[in-house]
Motif scaffolding. Structure first.
Motif, PDB file in Angstrom:
ATOM      1  N   UNK A 116       0.848  -1.190   0.000  1.00 41.21           N
ATOM      2  CA  UNK A 116       0.000   0.000   0.000  1.00 41.21           C
ATOM      3  C   UNK A 116       0.880   1.235   0.000  1.00 41.21           C
ATOM      4  N   UNK A 117       0.545   2.196  -0.850  1.00 39.09           N
ATOM      5  CA  UNK A 117       1.285   3.446  -0.925  1.00 39.09           C
ATOM      6  C   UNK A 117       0.306   4.597  -0.783  1.00 39.09           C
ATOM      7  N   UNK A 118       0.597   5.519   0.145  1.00 37.27           N
ATOM      8  CA  UNK A 118      -0.262   6.670   0.379  1.00 37.27           C
ATOM      9  C   UNK A 118       0.560   7.947   0.304  1.00 37.27           C
ATOM     10  N   UNK A 119      -0.066   9.010  -0.146  1.00 38.44           N
ATOM     11  CA  UNK A 119       0.561  10.316  -0.169  1.00 38.44           C
ATOM     12  C   UNK A 119      -0.446  11.375   0.239  1.00 38.44           C
ATOM     13  N   UNK A 120       0.019  12.413   0.908  1.00 37.16           N
ATOM     14  CA  UNK A 120      -0.889  13.449   1.366  1.00 37.16           C
ATOM     15  C   UNK A 120      -0.294  14.836   1.243  1.00 37.16           C
ATOM     16  N   UNK A 121      -1.152  15.823   1.001  1.00 34.30           N
ATOM     17  CA  UNK A 121      -0.791  17.240   1.007  1.00 34.30           C
ATOM     18  C   UNK A 121      -1.623  17.938   2.076  1.00 34.30           C
ATOM     19  N   UNK A 179     -15.387   0.772  14.338  1.00 30.78           N
ATOM     20  CA  UNK A 179     -14.823   1.752  13.415  1.00 30.78           C
ATOM     21  C   UNK A 179     -13.396   1.370  13.050  1.00 30.78           C
ATOM     22  N   UNK A 180     -12.910   1.899  11.937  1.00 31.94           N
ATOM     23  CA  UNK A 180     -11.550   1.596  11.520  1.00 31.94           C
ATOM     24  C   UNK A 180     -10.563   2.358  12.390  1.00 31.94           C
ATOM     25  N   UNK A 195      -6.871   5.427   6.001  1.00 33.24           N
ATOM     26  CA  UNK A 195      -7.886   5.957   5.127  1.00 33.24           C
ATOM     27  C   UNK A 195      -7.906   5.160   3.832  1.00 33.24           C
ATOM     28  N   UNK A 196      -9.048   5.168   3.160  1.00 32.29           N
ATOM     29  CA  UNK A 196      -9.151   4.603   1.828  1.00 32.29           C
ATOM     30  C   UNK A 196      -8.642   3.179   1.727  1.00 32.29           C
ATOM     31  N   UNK A 197      -7.672   2.971   0.812  1.00 24.11           N
ATOM     32  CA  UNK A 197      -7.174   1.625   0.570  1.00 24.11           C
ATOM     33  C   UNK A 197      -6.488   1.054   1.794  1.00 24.11           C
ATOM     34  N   UNK A 198      -5.955   1.883   2.679  1.00 23.62           N
ATOM     35  CA  UNK A 198      -5.269   1.394   3.872  1.00 23.62           C
ATOM     36  C   UNK A 198      -6.241   0.967   4.958  1.00 23.62           C
ATOM     37  N   UNK A 199      -7.488   1.348   4.826  1.00 27.91           N
ATOM     38  CA  UNK A 199      -8.465   1.047   5.863  1.00 27.91           C
ATOM     39  C   UNK A 199      -8.692  -0.451   5.985  1.00 27.91           C
ATOM     40  N   UNK A 200      -8.499  -1.198   4.912  1.00 29.09           N
ATOM     41  CA  UNK A 200      -8.750  -2.635   4.928  1.00 29.09           C
ATOM     42  C   UNK A 200      -7.778  -3.395   5.813  1.00 29.09           C
TER      43      UNK A 200
END
Length: 254
Positions: free
Chosen positions: A15-20, A229-230, A235-240
């Motif tokens: 899983x790869x996440x990026x945020x601004x 709750x998660x 968030x998103x794909x990482x929530x699983x």
């Protein structure tokens, strides 16, 4: 507190996440983020799930002038790594987490480390858990109240660095009311902590806090109602990857 935009992609166990986001932190409760600063800070996280119930992650972030709302303060570079596992050993649910983090401010002039290790085991309705945390924190110039730091904050407002090491042991008992989907966890915790000065500085923890060690006892009840709750910070794909088990560590480094 912040305006955040996050994107994530998952390919099998990777899983790869990026945020601004905007780097400024609020100066007082209820203050809105400065929208004009959105995008001056960023974060990224790589998560691996090599097997069921095992999660490894590493993250890096750049935060622009977090302590000065106008953007004139020093920047921070952050790294973190953690491993999390939950499973069953001899019919007993077990959970464990180890996490390391590092923050560098003013191009390395100030460096802060933190380390956390915690685990729990359930035996019937009984839960036993232990947590060790060691965190280095800036001791900033105070206002007239010793419990509030001066804002806006510049690097010369840091009077020293202290290292807080805390051992916590706890016990919780599970009470469930299925018709209402209500879980009650009465709990009691005992903590022992020590405070030490790191490096040179003008701040003396013993003079300010009155001593270098402390004991605390906490008694409370944790309530869970309705659907689970998660986990925080997923968030998103990482929530699983959340399985909802254990003490649910709520730290994230964005």
């Amino acid at each position: 507190e912040r305006v955040i935009g996050i994107a994530g992609v998952r390919a099998g166990p990777v899983l790869l996440e990026g945020g601004l986001f905007n780097g400024d932190e609020p100066e007082r409760p209820g203050q809105w983020p400065r929208f004009s600063r959105f995008g001056d800070s960023w974060s990224s996280r790589l998560t691996l799930v090599p097997m069921a119930r095992l999660e490894l992650q590493g993250s890096h972030a750049f935060v622009k002038s977090p302590e000065h709302r106008g953007g004139a303060g020093t920047d921070q570079s952050k790294w973190s790594a953690s491993g999390r596992w939950s499973g069953v050993i001899k019919h007993m649910p077990v959970y464990g987490l180890v996490e390391w983090a590092r923050t560098s401010e003013a191009d390395g002039f100030f460096v802060f480390h933190s380390f956390l290790a915690e685990g729990s085991g359930d035996w019937g309705r009984n839960r036993f858990y232990y947590r060790f945390e060691r965190t280095e924190r800036p001791e900033e110039e105070r206002t007239l109240s010793p419990f509030r730091s001066l804002r806006p904050h510049f690097e010369n407002s840091i009077l020293g660095i202290t290292r807080w090491s805390i051992h916590t042991g706890g016990y919780a008992f599970h009470l469930a009311y299925p018709p209402a989907r209500l879980d009650l966890w009465p709990l009691v915790e005992l903590s022992f902590g020590q405070i030490r000065e790191v490096g040179a500085g003008l701040f003396d923890p013993k003079t300010f806090y009155g001593k270098n060690s402390f004991w605390t006892v906490s008694i409370g009840v944790r309530l869970n109602l309705g659907m689970p709750l998660h986990r925080m910070g997923r968030y998103g794909v990482a929530q699983d990857t959340a399985d909802g088990m254990g003490m649910e560590h709520h730290a994230h480094h964005e």
